[in-house]
Design a protein around this motif. Structure first.
Motif, PDB file in Angstrom:
ATOM      1  N   LEU A  16       0.842  -1.191   0.000  1.00 50.28           N
ATOM      2  CA  LEU A  16       0.000   0.000   0.000  1.00 50.28           C
ATOM      3  C   LEU A  16       0.879   1.243   0.000  1.00 50.28           C
ATOM      4  O   LEU A  16       1.805   1.364   0.805  1.00 50.28           O
ATOM      5  CB  LEU A  16      -0.929   0.006   1.218  1.00 50.28           C
ATOM      6  CG  LEU A  16      -2.046  -1.044   1.206  1.00 50.28           C
ATOM      7  CD1 LEU A  16      -2.864  -0.951   2.480  1.00 50.28           C
ATOM      8  CD2 LEU A  16      -2.956  -0.871  -0.012  1.00 50.28           C
ATOM      9  N   LEU A  17       0.582   2.145  -0.922  1.00 43.37           N
ATOM     10  CA  LEU A  17       1.315   3.400  -1.029  1.00 43.37           C
ATOM     11  C   LEU A  17       0.418   4.553  -0.589  1.00 43.37           C
ATOM     12  O   LEU A  17      -0.771   4.608  -0.949  1.00 43.37           O
ATOM     13  CB  LEU A  17       1.773   3.648  -2.466  1.00 43.37           C
ATOM     14  CG  LEU A  17       2.676   2.608  -3.120  1.00 43.37           C
ATOM     15  CD1 LEU A  17       3.132   3.118  -4.490  1.00 43.37           C
ATOM     16  CD2 LEU A  17       3.880   2.284  -2.256  1.00 43.37           C
ATOM     17  N   LEU A  18       0.979   5.470   0.169  1.00 41.17           N
ATOM     18  CA  LEU A  18       0.297   6.678   0.613  1.00 41.17           C
ATOM     19  C   LEU A  18       1.141   7.862   0.176  1.00 41.17           C
ATOM     20  O   LEU A  18       2.327   7.942   0.522  1.00 41.17           O
ATOM     21  CB  LEU A  18       0.143   6.669   2.139  1.00 41.17           C
ATOM     22  CG  LEU A  18      -0.758   7.748   2.732  1.00 41.17           C
ATOM     23  CD1 LEU A  18      -2.231   7.400   2.489  1.00 41.17           C
ATOM     24  CD2 LEU A  18      -0.519   7.905   4.238  1.00 41.17           C
TER      25      LEU A  18
ATOM     26  N   ILE B  14      -2.388  -2.731 -10.414  1.00 41.09           N
ATOM     27  CA  ILE B  14      -2.407  -1.522  -9.592  1.00 41.09           C
ATOM     28  C   ILE B  14      -3.862  -1.268  -9.212  1.00 41.09           C
ATOM     29  O   ILE B  14      -4.759  -1.413 -10.050  1.00 41.09           O
ATOM     30  CB  ILE B  14      -1.781  -0.336 -10.347  1.00 41.09           C
ATOM     31  CG1 ILE B  14      -1.699   0.891  -9.445  1.00 41.09           C
ATOM     32  CG2 ILE B  14      -2.528  -0.015 -11.629  1.00 41.09           C
ATOM     33  CD1 ILE B  14      -0.827   2.000 -10.019  1.00 41.09           C
ATOM     34  N   ASN B  15      -4.111  -0.948  -7.946  1.00 40.12           N
ATOM     35  CA  ASN B  15      -5.468  -0.747  -7.438  1.00 40.12           C
ATOM     36  C   ASN B  15      -5.621   0.702  -7.008  1.00 40.12           C
ATOM     37  O   ASN B  15      -5.036   1.122  -6.015  1.00 40.12           O
ATOM     38  CB  ASN B  15      -5.731  -1.671  -6.243  1.00 40.12           C
ATOM     39  CG  ASN B  15      -5.502  -3.126  -6.586  1.00 40.12           C
ATOM     40  OD1 ASN B  15      -6.402  -3.803  -7.048  1.00 40.12           O
ATOM     41  ND2 ASN B  15      -4.281  -3.607  -6.379  1.00 40.12           N
TER      42      ASN B  15
ATOM     43  N   LEU C   1      -4.091   7.106  -2.097  1.00 43.07           N
ATOM     44  CA  LEU C   1      -3.968   5.758  -1.528  1.00 43.07           C
ATOM     45  C   LEU C   1      -4.099   4.746  -2.659  1.00 43.07           C
ATOM     46  O   LEU C   1      -5.130   4.687  -3.342  1.00 43.07           O
ATOM     47  CB  LEU C   1      -5.046   5.525  -0.477  1.00 43.07           C
ATOM     48  CG  LEU C   1      -5.051   4.165   0.241  1.00 43.07           C
ATOM     49  CD1 LEU C   1      -3.752   3.945   1.014  1.00 43.07           C
ATOM     50  CD2 LEU C   1      -6.254   4.070   1.179  1.00 43.07           C
ATOM     51  N   VAL C   2      -3.047   3.944  -2.852  1.00 37.95           N
ATOM     52  CA  VAL C   2      -2.975   3.024  -3.996  1.00 37.95           C
ATOM     53  C   VAL C   2      -2.405   1.693  -3.530  1.00 37.95           C
ATOM     54  O   VAL C   2      -1.528   1.649  -2.667  1.00 37.95           O
ATOM     55  CB  VAL C   2      -2.075   3.616  -5.107  1.00 37.95           C
ATOM     56  CG1 VAL C   2      -1.836   2.609  -6.220  1.00 37.95           C
ATOM     57  CG2 VAL C   2      -2.679   4.897  -5.668  1.00 37.95           C
ATOM     58  N   GLY C   3      -2.910   0.600  -4.101  1.00 42.85           N
ATOM     59  CA  GLY C   3      -2.371  -0.722  -3.810  1.00 42.85           C
ATOM     60  C   GLY C   3      -1.616  -1.272  -5.009  1.00 42.85           C
ATOM     61  O   GLY C   3      -2.092  -1.176  -6.147  1.00 42.85           O
TER      62      GLY C   3
END
Length: 349
Positions: free
Chosen positions: A224-226, A299-300, A286-288
């Protein structure tokens, strides 16, 4: 702050990432509103109102399950809110989970999100970025080719078969618009129903044929990227390995995958380093990322989840970090007035 979470339908929601975030926001003293994607109203004169549901202010639970129980129960309060009274609209509905009978719901959250964003409300993820990345598997194709497996997107059966032949008769087929591992097939040289599988998926729309990665047998890793960085809390990183169930090559939790820990490898770091600049530029908060060894496979961006699974491997739920980041964005927004665009604020650390 006044924050409103947009879901598919409140009554259908599970105690996952969205509920964990709203529970934390409520616990931190914020005014939390919740709505379904069908609860927007555009009124004469240009006013947008939202039919929302609220958990009573006196609720003190820290449990997402208990919070959801109250939200879906008789104690919850209904309130119509004018959009400009909000500080934040958090778009968390997942269009790929809508059935054919709710086709209208797929674009509604993003469309109204764009309108509310233009009114000066902070919208996360940036609504225009969500419009651009609406088909996230197509957005994925804009990323550097060295971090992705070979693939083709088409509805032409012959092109798919040619791709299959070129990759030693082993590939993964999946719908361009889908989630949760539904209608994802591993096609090898022994597959006798390849024509029927191609037809089944192409009847739904475009098909992705993707190079098969042998390392997928060990599962994949969700990162998870923030704000374009690996989400962190208390010195821990939001990285979780999803281990496929027996006889299953798909590693979705919905299909029985189990959680395990994973370190941030050099290969993962390279993928993040090459992906992050685009996410930051586009305003994707916010990306998964789903990674198999040294390749990014998905990529989510629409409704990235998985926070509820980190406790399974002894990690925090990372909700404090996410809500604190939103609080900082509002602080910057106030201090700079209207100087900072929504997509800049959306990924501002």
């Amino acid at each position: 702050m006044k924050i409103c979470f947009v879901l598919n339908k409140i009554e259908k929601e599970k105690a996952g990432t969205s509920v964990a975030l709203m529970t934390k926001a409520h616990a931190r003293g914020h005014e939390v509103f919740v709505m379904g994607v069908g609860d927007f109203n555009f009124e004469y004169g240009g006013t947008i109102t939202l039919n929302t549901t609220k958990v009573p202010k006196s609720t003190t639970t820290k449990s997402p399950k208990k919070f959801l129980e109250i939200l879906q129960g008789a104690k919850a309060k209904k309130k119509k809110v004018v959009s400009t009274d909000l500080d934040v609209l958090f778009i968390r509905n997942n269009p790929t989970e809508e059935g054919a009978e709710r086709h209208w719901a797929e674009q509604s959250g993003i469309a109204f999100g764009r309108m509310i964003q233009s009114q000066g409300v902070l919208v996360l993820n940036d609504a225009y970025a969500l419009s651009h990345a609406f088909i996230d598997k197509l957005y994925f194709e804009e990323l550097p080719k060295e971090i992705k497996p070979a693939s083709i997107i088409t509805r032409n059966k012959e092109d798919i078969l040619t791709f299959w032949e070129a990759h030693d008769k082993k590939m993964v087929l999946k719908p361009l618009e889908g989630s949760g591992g539904a209608d994802v097939f591993l096609i090898d040289e022994h597959e006798k129903n390849i024509n029927q599988i191609i037809k089944t998926i192409s009847d739904q729309g475009y098909v992705i044929a993707q190079e098969y990665l042998p390392a997928v047998k060990d599962g994949d890793v969700r990162v998870l990227l923030l704000n374009g960085r690996v989400l962190e809390e208390k010195g821990e990183k939001a990285i979780i390995r999803r281990v496929s169930g027996e006889g299953e090559f798909r590693s979705n939790f919905k299909l029985g995958a189990t959680a395990d820990s994973s370190e941030l490898t050099p290969a993962m770091k390279q993928i993040i380093d090459l992906t992050a600049p685009k996410l930051i530029k586009d305003g994707l908060f916010l990306v998964g990322l789903d990674i198999v060894k040294d390749k990014l496979i998905e990529i989510n961006v629409l409704s990235p989840g998985g926070l509820e699974r980190f406790a399974d491997i002894g990690l925090p739920d990372f909700t404090d970090t996410i809500i604190e980041s939103i609080e900082r964005k509002l602080f910057y927004k106030q201090k700079y007035g209207g100087q900072l665009a929504n997509k800049v604020l959306a990924t501002m650390y």
